[in-house]
Design a protein around this motif. Structure first.
Motif, PDB file in Angstrom:
ATOM      1  N   ILE A 175      25.036  -7.379  10.070  1.00  0.00           N
ATOM      2  CA  ILE A 175      23.945  -6.935   9.177  1.00  0.00           C
ATOM      3  C   ILE A 175      23.603  -5.478   9.443  1.00  0.00           C
ATOM      4  N   ARG A 176      23.498  -4.712   8.393  1.00  0.00           N
ATOM      5  CA  ARG A 176      22.883  -3.381   8.509  1.00  0.00           C
ATOM      6  C   ARG A 176      21.540  -3.480   7.782  1.00  0.00           C
ATOM      7  N   PRO A 177      20.458  -3.500   8.516  1.00  0.00           N
ATOM      8  CA  PRO A 177      19.159  -3.761   7.871  1.00  0.00           C
ATOM      9  C   PRO A 177      18.692  -2.608   6.971  1.00  0.00           C
ATOM     10  N   HIS A 178      17.904  -2.976   5.998  1.00  0.00           N
ATOM     11  CA  HIS A 178      17.108  -1.990   5.265  1.00  0.00           C
ATOM     12  C   HIS A 178      15.842  -1.776   6.094  1.00  0.00           C
ATOM     13  N   THR A 179      15.308  -0.575   6.052  1.00  0.00           N
ATOM     14  CA  THR A 179      14.019  -0.366   6.706  1.00  0.00           C
ATOM     15  C   THR A 179      13.027   0.169   5.685  1.00  0.00           C
ATOM     16  N   ALA A 180      11.770  -0.104   5.963  1.00  0.00           N
ATOM     17  CA  ALA A 180      10.697   0.405   5.106  1.00  0.00           C
ATOM     18  C   ALA A 180       9.662   1.070   5.991  1.00  0.00           C
ATOM     19  N   PHE A 181       9.106   2.129   5.487  1.00  0.00           N
ATOM     20  CA  PHE A 181       8.139   2.921   6.254  1.00  0.00           C
ATOM     21  C   PHE A 181       6.966   3.263   5.339  1.00  0.00           C
ATOM     22  N   VAL A 182       5.766   2.964   5.816  1.00  0.00           N
ATOM     23  CA  VAL A 182       4.563   3.318   5.060  1.00  0.00           C
ATOM     24  C   VAL A 182       3.637   4.119   5.969  1.00  0.00           C
ATOM     25  N   THR A 247      11.318  -6.449   2.462  1.00  0.00           N
ATOM     26  CA  THR A 247      11.032  -5.583   3.612  1.00  0.00           C
ATOM     27  C   THR A 247       9.952  -4.563   3.241  1.00  0.00           C
ATOM     28  N   GLY A 248      10.083  -3.983   2.061  1.00  0.00           N
ATOM     29  CA  GLY A 248       9.078  -3.033   1.588  1.00  0.00           C
ATOM     30  C   GLY A 248       7.727  -3.701   1.418  1.00  0.00           C
ATOM     31  N   ALA A 255       0.247  -2.357   5.925  1.00  0.00           N
ATOM     32  CA  ALA A 255      -0.450  -1.070   5.770  1.00  0.00           C
ATOM     33  C   ALA A 255      -1.774  -1.271   5.031  1.00  0.00           C
ATOM     34  N   GLN A 256      -1.727  -2.078   3.994  1.00  0.00           N
ATOM     35  CA  GLN A 256      -2.938  -2.328   3.211  1.00  0.00           C
ATOM     36  C   GLN A 256      -3.994  -3.047   4.061  1.00  0.00           C
ATOM     37  N   TRP A 467      -6.397   5.444  -1.667  1.00  0.00           N
ATOM     38  CA  TRP A 467      -5.021   5.387  -1.159  1.00  0.00           C
ATOM     39  C   TRP A 467      -4.414   4.021  -1.432  1.00  0.00           C
ATOM     40  N   GLN A 468      -3.147   4.022  -1.746  1.00  0.00           N
ATOM     41  CA  GLN A 468      -2.405   2.771  -1.913  1.00  0.00           C
ATOM     42  C   GLN A 468      -1.089   2.899  -1.186  1.00  0.00           C
ATOM     43  N   PRO A 469      -0.643   1.833  -0.526  1.00  0.00           N
ATOM     44  CA  PRO A 469       0.621   1.933   0.216  1.00  0.00           C
ATOM     45  C   PRO A 469       1.811   2.105  -0.724  1.00  0.00           C
ATOM     46  N   ALA A 470       2.641   3.080  -0.410  1.00  0.00           N
ATOM     47  CA  ALA A 470       3.870   3.303  -1.181  1.00  0.00           C
ATOM     48  C   ALA A 470       5.035   3.275  -0.207  1.00  0.00           C
TER      49      ALA A 470
END
Ligand SMILES: [Zn+2]
Length: 479
Positions: A175-182, A247-248, A255-256, A467-470
């Protein structure tokens, strides 16, 4: 199939960019070879994996790291990667708030250098302190990042074990993971965001739920480290998984949840001026009362030599108190020269953080001298105050540190510590703990700090902001 080979390396320090001190190689504890492997007993669970220890470096929070020290540690790690490679994976044991002379984002620089050696095919997994500051550049180099879920930190080993487990699982399953960053525009000190009290407790209890959805491997919420003036400073949520959308969503939800309680983060103990804290401690009927000298908190990176609270204790004429501690190598040497029982007149502190402290002249009697792990200690009794002096910076977080100097904390009415929140062992004996908003470079009230480079708007510097998480989704090229 050939055996999986994973390198282990890391550079960990919390660097206060407001500190007048520079952190050099001497300030780091370095682990190599079997000593390094012994730090990770959970590796024994992976009999089919070869772990190659390169270098792990860790230092007490302090000033910015000298470029020479960073270069030397990084070069050793990179050379080890070349010499012992190729590697399928690298486990990076980090803190996440390193600042280096001349580098805006030290971790991003380090990870990019590691990546350049091991190649795009290898997986990079990092464990972080939740007081680490993440950036998109950092997430573009890593495949996995997981952080502590407790403050005070009681899950250090569990987090390291999770980072390795995630790495091994992904390698085994290809597996090569996807990552998400907020990035979350919020600046809070560790004192305001402890996970043992609300709202931090509830928010962090919600992390586990975000790891459960199908397609999500892990999720973390980071408070960040606010005593650094850099664009990446602040809270963030990160997640990694096999399903980019899930993941996102996990990172955005975390974050929210943090943002939603921003108005409720507060100090977990009464916070007041130094004089007010001393008065309250003098009136206490149950002891010991701990007073955290929070502006000069060594565990947040302060020099630890501002003698202001000692000066105020003497001015108040307290009946009995302990100050743990003041760093002053010259004073320790003078105590050692006088010997136990000797009477001396010397100046204490005010030599490192000159902006917030001035040397305090005192006359006292040497009560104890000891050398612990190479650090020279002395106890000087000034009036009714026992002042613990150390040659090198040291945080007094455990009872044993007091006891070996002949001081039993449970029997002392008033103990001043250069900490912010109390560490669990001290909390266990404390009848009461107070947070003194004292002079120093690590004021836990972030609105009192002078920033030039942090992202704006950021709460609570800018209170009226929407603010809203993106989530920023990152998918690396892979095998
Ligand atoms: Zn931390």
């Amino acid at each position: 199939m050939c055996a999986t080979k994973i390198a282990i390396a890391g550079i960990a320090i919390e660097s206060c960019t407001f500190s007048p001190l520079l952190t050099t190689l001497d300030d780091f504890t370095l682990w190599r070879g079997n000593d390094l492997l012994a730090r990770y007993p959970f590796l024994a669970a992976y009999a089919d994996v070869t772990f190659v220890p390169l270098l792990a470096a860790r230092a007490l929070p302090g000033g910015v790291v000298s470029h020479a020290a960073y270069r030397q540690m990084t070069d050793e790690i990179l050379q080890g990667l070349v010499r012992h490679g190729p590697f399928q994976g690298v486990y990076l044991d980090m803190h996440g708030a390193t600042a280096v002379e001349g580098l805006d984002d030290a971790e991003a620089d380090f990870f990019a250098a590691v990546r350049a050696v091991v190649g795009r095919e290898a997986l990079l997994s990092a464990s972080y302190d939740l007081h680490g500051n993440v950036s998109e550049q950092i997430m573009r180099e890593l495949d996995l990042l997981t952080a502590y879920r407790t403050a005070p930190h009681t899950d250090v080993e569990a987090t390291r074990a999770r980072a390795v487990r995630l790495l091994v699982d992904c390698l085994r399953e290809g597996i090569r993971p996807h990552t998400a960053f907020v990035p979350i525009p919020a600046l809070f000190s560790g004192e305001q965001t402890m996970t043992t009290v609300e709202p931090g407790h509830g928010v962090y209890a919600g992390v586990e739920a975000q790891v459960q959805p199908p397609g999500v491997l892990d999720a973390s919420l980071l408070v960040g480290y606010v005593w650094a003036d850099q664009p990446r400073v602040g809270a963030s949520a990160v997640a990694c998984g096999t399903d980019a959308a899930a993941t996102g969503a996990a990172a955005a939800t975390l974050a929210q949840s943090y943002w939603d309680v921003r108005e409720f983060f507060t100090f977990p103990m009464p916070a007041a001026s130094v004089d007010r804290c001393i008065e309250q401690a003098m009136q206490a009927t149950e002891v010991p009362v701990f007073i955290s000298d929070a502006g000069d908190n060594v565990t947040a990176g302060a020099p630890g030599d501002v003698p202001y609270v000692l000066e105020r204790l003497l001015a108040h004429g307290v009946a009995r108190a302990v100050v743990a501690s003041l760093v002053d190598a010259t004073a320790v040497a003078a105590c050692e020269a006088a010997g136990v029982g000797g009477q001396i007149t010397i100046t204490l502190g005010g030599k490192l953080d000159r902006a917030n402290g001035r040397p305090l002249q005192v006359t006292g009697k040497v009560e104890a001298c000891a050398v612990v792990d190479g650090n020279h200690h002395a106890v000087l009794r000034v009036g009714d105050v026992a002042v613990i002096l150390t040659a090198q910076r040291e945080a007094f977080t455990m009872l044993e540190q007091f006891r070996r100097l002949g001081i039993e904390p449970a029997q002392e009415p008033m103990i001043v510590v250069k900490l912010g929140y109390l560490f669990p062992e001290l909390q266990g004996v404390a009848a009461q703990s107070l947070l003194a908003l004292s002079p120093g470079i690590v004021n836990p009230d972030v609105t009192a700090l002078v920033y030039q480079h942090v992202r704006r708007p950021s709460f609570p510097l800018d209170r009226d902001m929407a603010w809203q998480p993106a989530p920023r989704l990152i998918t690396l090229d892979g095998p």
